[in-house]
Design a protein around this motif. Sequence first.
Motif, PDB file in Angstrom:
ATOM      1  N   SER A 135       0.979  -1.166   0.133  1.00 21.69           N
ATOM      2  CA  SER A 135      -0.260  -0.014  -0.149  1.00 21.69           C
ATOM      3  C   SER A 135       0.809   1.254   0.155  1.00 21.69           C
ATOM      4  O   SER A 135       0.346   2.221   0.323  1.00 21.69           O
ATOM      5  CB  SER A 135      -0.866  -0.031   1.240  1.00 21.69           C
ATOM      6  OG  SER A 135      -0.423  -0.398   2.324  1.00 21.69           O
ATOM      7  N   GLY A 136       1.938   1.117  -0.645  1.00 19.47           N
ATOM      8  CA  GLY A 136       3.211   2.288  -0.383  1.00 19.47           C
ATOM      9  C   GLY A 136       3.979   2.560   0.677  1.00 19.47           C
ATOM     10  O   GLY A 136       4.044   1.263   1.526  1.00 19.47           O
ATOM     11  N   PRO A 137       4.747   3.322   0.784  1.00 22.77           N
ATOM     12  CA  PRO A 137       5.784   3.632   1.937  1.00 22.77           C
ATOM     13  C   PRO A 137       5.213   3.795   2.997  1.00 22.77           C
ATOM     14  O   PRO A 137       3.918   4.410   3.137  1.00 22.77           O
ATOM     15  CB  PRO A 137       6.707   4.916   1.343  1.00 22.77           C
ATOM     16  CG  PRO A 137       6.036   5.131  -0.150  1.00 22.77           C
ATOM     17  CD  PRO A 137       4.946   4.520  -0.463  1.00 22.77           C
ATOM     18  N   LEU A 138       5.519   3.049   4.124  1.00 19.96           N
ATOM     19  CA  LEU A 138       5.358   3.350   5.620  1.00 19.96           C
ATOM     20  C   LEU A 138       6.260   3.791   6.425  1.00 19.96           C
ATOM     21  O   LEU A 138       7.313   3.295   6.325  1.00 19.96           O
ATOM     22  CB  LEU A 138       4.505   2.007   6.111  1.00 19.96           C
ATOM     23  CG  LEU A 138       3.322   1.437   5.294  1.00 19.96           C
ATOM     24  CD1 LEU A 138       3.208   0.025   5.865  1.00 19.96           C
ATOM     25  CD2 LEU A 138       2.241   2.271   5.574  1.00 19.96           C
ATOM     26  N   ASP A 139       5.658   4.479   7.569  1.00 17.36           N
ATOM     27  CA  ASP A 139       6.801   4.751   8.634  1.00 17.36           C
ATOM     28  C   ASP A 139       6.312   4.054   9.784  1.00 17.36           C
ATOM     29  O   ASP A 139       5.218   4.114  10.311  1.00 17.36           O
ATOM     30  CB  ASP A 139       6.909   6.372   8.979  1.00 17.36           C
ATOM     31  CG  ASP A 139       7.899   6.879   8.249  1.00 17.36           C
ATOM     32  OD1 ASP A 139       8.672   6.402   7.317  1.00 17.36           O
ATOM     33  OD2 ASP A 139       7.953   8.147   8.357  1.00 17.36           O
ATOM     34  N   VAL A 140       6.959   3.320  10.384  1.00 14.79           N
ATOM     35  CA  VAL A 140       6.352   2.442  11.551  1.00 14.79           C
ATOM     36  C   VAL A 140       7.369   2.752  12.744  1.00 14.79           C
ATOM     37  O   VAL A 140       8.610   2.407  12.709  1.00 14.79           O
ATOM     38  CB  VAL A 140       6.656   0.789  11.188  1.00 14.79           C
ATOM     39  CG1 VAL A 140       6.310   0.053  12.371  1.00 14.79           C
ATOM     40  CG2 VAL A 140       5.846   0.415  10.199  1.00 14.79           C
ATOM     41  N   GLU A 141       6.619   3.282  13.745  1.00 11.97           N
ATOM     42  CA  GLU A 141       7.454   3.884  15.035  1.00 11.97           C
ATOM     43  C   GLU A 141       7.260   2.695  16.183  1.00 11.97           C
ATOM     44  O   GLU A 141       6.136   2.208  16.137  1.00 11.97           O
ATOM     45  CB  GLU A 141       6.835   5.062  15.520  1.00 11.97           C
ATOM     46  CG  GLU A 141       7.651   5.563  16.558  1.00 11.97           C
ATOM     47  CD  GLU A 141       7.627   7.022  16.990  1.00 11.97           C
ATOM     48  OE1 GLU A 141       6.541   7.728  16.126  1.00 11.97           O
ATOM     49  OE2 GLU A 141       8.008   7.578  17.794  1.00 11.97           O
ATOM     50  N   ALA A 142       7.999   1.993  16.959  1.00  9.89           N
ATOM     51  CA  ALA A 142       7.905   1.008  17.882  1.00  9.89           C
ATOM     52  C   ALA A 142       8.760   1.509  18.944  1.00  9.89           C
ATOM     53  O   ALA A 142      10.114   1.941  18.693  1.00  9.89           O
ATOM     54  CB  ALA A 142       8.140  -0.216  17.462  1.00  9.89           C
ATOM     55  N   THR A 143       8.531   1.144  20.166  1.00 13.30           N
ATOM     56  CA  THR A 143       9.321   1.255  21.283  1.00 13.30           C
ATOM     57  C   THR A 143      10.653   0.228  21.269  1.00 13.30           C
ATOM     58  O   THR A 143      11.817   0.401  21.477  1.00 13.30           O
ATOM     59  CB  THR A 143       8.640   1.018  22.762  1.00 13.30           C
ATOM     60  OG1 THR A 143       7.544   1.700  22.876  1.00 13.30           O
ATOM     61  CG2 THR A 143       9.571   1.240  23.861  1.00 13.30           C
ATOM     62  N   LEU A 144      10.194  -0.994  20.780  1.00 14.83           N
ATOM     63  CA  LEU A 144      11.292  -2.074  20.801  1.00 14.83           C
ATOM     64  C   LEU A 144      11.256  -2.708  19.227  1.00 14.83           C
ATOM     65  O   LEU A 144       9.988  -2.928  18.857  1.00 14.83           O
ATOM     66  CB  LEU A 144      10.899  -3.228  21.592  1.00 14.83           C
ATOM     67  CG  LEU A 144      11.711  -4.516  21.673  1.00 14.83           C
ATOM     68  CD1 LEU A 144      12.805  -4.220  22.042  1.00 14.83           C
ATOM     69  CD2 LEU A 144      10.907  -5.667  22.397  1.00 14.83           C
ATOM     70  N   ILE A 145      12.504  -2.841  18.787  1.00 17.05           N
ATOM     71  CA  ILE A 145      12.580  -3.629  17.522  1.00 17.05           C
ATOM     72  C   ILE A 145      12.922  -4.978  17.894  1.00 17.05           C
ATOM     73  O   ILE A 145      14.034  -5.003  18.703  1.00 17.05           O
ATOM     74  CB  ILE A 145      13.255  -2.775  16.546  1.00 17.05           C
ATOM     75  CG1 ILE A 145      13.090  -1.240  16.285  1.00 17.05           C
ATOM     76  CG2 ILE A 145      13.602  -3.790  15.415  1.00 17.05           C
ATOM     77  CD1 ILE A 145      12.063  -1.254  15.627  1.00 17.05           C
ATOM     78  N   ILE A 146      12.336  -6.019  17.317  1.00 16.36           N
ATOM     79  CA  ILE A 146      12.864  -7.393  17.375  1.00 16.36           C
ATOM     80  C   ILE A 146      13.395  -7.761  15.949  1.00 16.36           C
ATOM     81  O   ILE A 146      12.630  -7.589  15.045  1.00 16.36           O
ATOM     82  CB  ILE A 146      11.982  -8.467  17.836  1.00 16.36           C
ATOM     83  CG1 ILE A 146      11.579  -8.060  19.263  1.00 16.36           C
ATOM     84  CG2 ILE A 146      12.586  -9.774  17.741  1.00 16.36           C
ATOM     85  CD1 ILE A 146      10.309  -8.947  19.833  1.00 16.36           C
ATOM     86  N   ASP A 147      15.048  -7.848  16.084  1.00 16.24           N
ATOM     87  CA  ASP A 147      15.436  -8.229  14.715  1.00 16.24           C
ATOM     88  C   ASP A 147      15.547  -9.497  14.499  1.00 16.24           C
ATOM     89  O   ASP A 147      16.282 -10.475  15.134  1.00 16.24           O
ATOM     90  CB  ASP A 147      17.025  -7.427  14.684  1.00 16.24           C
ATOM     91  CG  ASP A 147      17.568  -7.678  13.338  1.00 16.24           C
ATOM     92  OD1 ASP A 147      16.988  -8.297  12.274  1.00 16.24           O
ATOM     93  OD2 ASP A 147      18.573  -7.385  13.005  1.00 16.24           O
ATOM     94  N   ALA A 148      14.584 -10.326  13.483  1.00 17.57           N
ATOM     95  CA  ALA A 148      14.412 -11.619  13.361  1.00 17.57           C
ATOM     96  C   ALA A 148      14.483 -11.678  11.802  1.00 17.57           C
ATOM     97  O   ALA A 148      14.122 -12.600  10.989  1.00 17.57           O
ATOM     98  CB  ALA A 148      13.260 -12.059  13.712  1.00 17.57           C
ATOM     99  N   SER A 149      15.579 -10.824  11.197  1.00 19.43           N
ATOM    100  CA  SER A 149      15.615 -10.859   9.674  1.00 19.43           C
ATOM    101  C   SER A 149      16.601 -11.873   9.044  1.00 19.43           C
ATOM    102  O   SER A 149      16.827 -12.126   7.938  1.00 19.43           O
ATOM    103  CB  SER A 149      16.303  -9.308   9.222  1.00 19.43           C
ATOM    104  OG  SER A 149      17.426  -9.033   9.751  1.00 19.43           O
ATOM    105  N   GLY A 150      17.023 -12.772  10.097  1.00 18.34           N
ATOM    106  CA  GLY A 150      17.953 -14.008   9.929  1.00 18.34           C
ATOM    107  C   GLY A 150      19.214 -13.683   9.470  1.00 18.34           C
ATOM    108  O   GLY A 150      19.943 -12.541  10.010  1.00 18.34           O
ATOM    109  N   PHE A 151      20.028 -14.356   8.357  1.00 17.80           N
ATOM    110  CA  PHE A 151      21.166 -14.141   8.205  1.00 17.80           C
ATOM    111  C   PHE A 151      21.674 -12.723   7.754  1.00 17.80           C
ATOM    112  O   PHE A 151      22.850 -12.591   8.201  1.00 17.80           O
ATOM    113  CB  PHE A 151      21.509 -14.923   7.068  1.00 17.80           C
ATOM    114  CG  PHE A 151      23.007 -15.225   6.589  1.00 17.80           C
ATOM    115  CD1 PHE A 151      23.967 -15.891   6.980  1.00 17.80           C
ATOM    116  CD2 PHE A 151      23.199 -14.295   5.480  1.00 17.80           C
ATOM    117  CE1 PHE A 151      25.266 -15.871   6.730  1.00 17.80           C
ATOM    118  CE2 PHE A 151      24.794 -14.361   5.025  1.00 17.80           C
ATOM    119  CZ  PHE A 151      25.499 -15.135   5.715  1.00 17.80           C
ATOM    120  N   THR A 152      21.093 -12.032   7.393  1.00 21.94           N
ATOM    121  CA  THR A 152      21.214 -10.632   6.894  1.00 21.94           C
ATOM    122  C   THR A 152      21.479  -9.688   8.217  1.00 21.94           C
ATOM    123  O   THR A 152      22.131  -8.618   8.188  1.00 21.94           O
ATOM    124  CB  THR A 152      20.516  -9.897   6.010  1.00 21.94           C
ATOM    125  OG1 THR A 152      19.051  -9.897   6.609  1.00 21.94           O
ATOM    126  CG2 THR A 152      20.196 -10.564   4.746  1.00 21.94           C
TER     127      THR A 152
END
Length: 398
Positions: A135-152
Amino acid sequence: MKFDIAIVGGGPAGLSAAYSASKHGAKVILIEKDPSFGHNVRTSGVTWIKEIEKFEISREYYNPIKNFSFVSPTNQIMISGNFNSACVLDVRKTYQYLASRAASEGSTLLVKSQVIDVKKNLQGHSSILKVNSPSGPLDVEATLIIDASGFTSFVSRKLGYVESWKRYGIGAEYECYCDNVDNETLCLMVGQIYSEAGYAWVFPLSKNRLRIGVGIGKPNSSTDPLVKLNQIMKNRLPPLDTLGKIQPLELHYGMIPNEGLRTTSVFDGLIMVGDTVGQANPLVLEGIRYAIEFGRLAGRVGAESLQYNSSRDSLLPYEVANKNLLEKKIKSALKVQSRWLGLSDSEWHKEIEIIKELSIDEFLDFIKSDFTYSKMAKLAFNHPKMMVKQLFNLVLKK
Ligand SMILES: Cc1cc2nc3c(=O)[nH]c(=O)nc-3n(C[C@H](O)[C@H](O)[C@H](O)COP(=O)(O)OP(=O)(O)OC[C@H]3O[C@@H](n4cnc5c(N)ncnc54)[C@H](O)[C@@H]3O)c2cc1C
């Protein structure tokens, strides 16, 4: 868009973190770049029935395995089990199930949505993710990020907390139709014709479907595993010569870190989980159950940390569990792996003879890297042959 927790990556780690964080009351969004969960399979999906059923993943999601066979250019052994201990997952179906569970707890899930940038908002104790979504570019704001992006390790690298992995495995695999599958037996193939630094495999999914793959360690070898896999298929190297017609239906390709845990797994406003932080067992490239276990833990600790703006201190229970449960096990597995990466064909012949000496329970402990001191000492004691002692002394050595 504002959320308590934003999770980057919809593999087993991210989906389990979403489920658990939502269950513990957090407002959660998960962002996955592929068009669906499990769309690009990057794993062979072998795991352990007892462990996986603890996560409510039941028989309909896997093919059970009883026996384990090893093939080298000059040797072949079979370790027969008395019961089904391992299994090969239907990866897509399992990840879809994990996604449904996260959704049913209230997580918002975005597919075909790629996180392309991340910025810390220091005044507001939050981070902002830039996302390209349908649905286009989004800005997502969060207190905590969980980085589960794997190998990268996408987010953690973007924030400058970690570097790319230097030692890793690359795997290429065909999921195939086959005429004659022994669907209770998985096979590992070792030696130069299969992989110069790693192993090849045949993992059955049903009576007529299996995964045939090759894994190669970098930087130990510069060979592309797909080239090796095509050679094995073309020459029908054992045990492919017994399978009848082999027709590839899917090609899978993936990378897995192979250097142990990262120094730390938590920062202010960030948790790393799964392959992002190196939680897989490097001996046999086994990471799915750890991704689920630590995904769930990250979700719970993350939800509980929100009242403290997810400061590093409030995330430490996750870091402590990560170190206590995994560090020693992974270090021991790396020692055996480094021995295995250097073996010639004739040494593999002997190594397989060592493995043949083990009882099924000893073999399972070994392959799962359950290298507790008492188990290993008992093994060394029970097997008076010098060669067996050597292998277990290697694990016990500090
Ligand atoms: C060849 C091979 C064979 C394996 N075999 C086994 C096995 O038999 N058994 C086993 O237990 N383990 C196996 N593993 C390891 C296992 O697959 C991993 O340990 C496990 O998948 C880790 O889960 P994860 O959720 O951390 O990462 P992943 O499963 O890699 O998931 C990461 C997700 O993040 C998404 N993503 C990445 N960047 C972004 C971004 N910028 N924006 C949005 N989304 C993003 C990706 O699309 C992906 O869906 C194997 C690995 C390889 C490479």
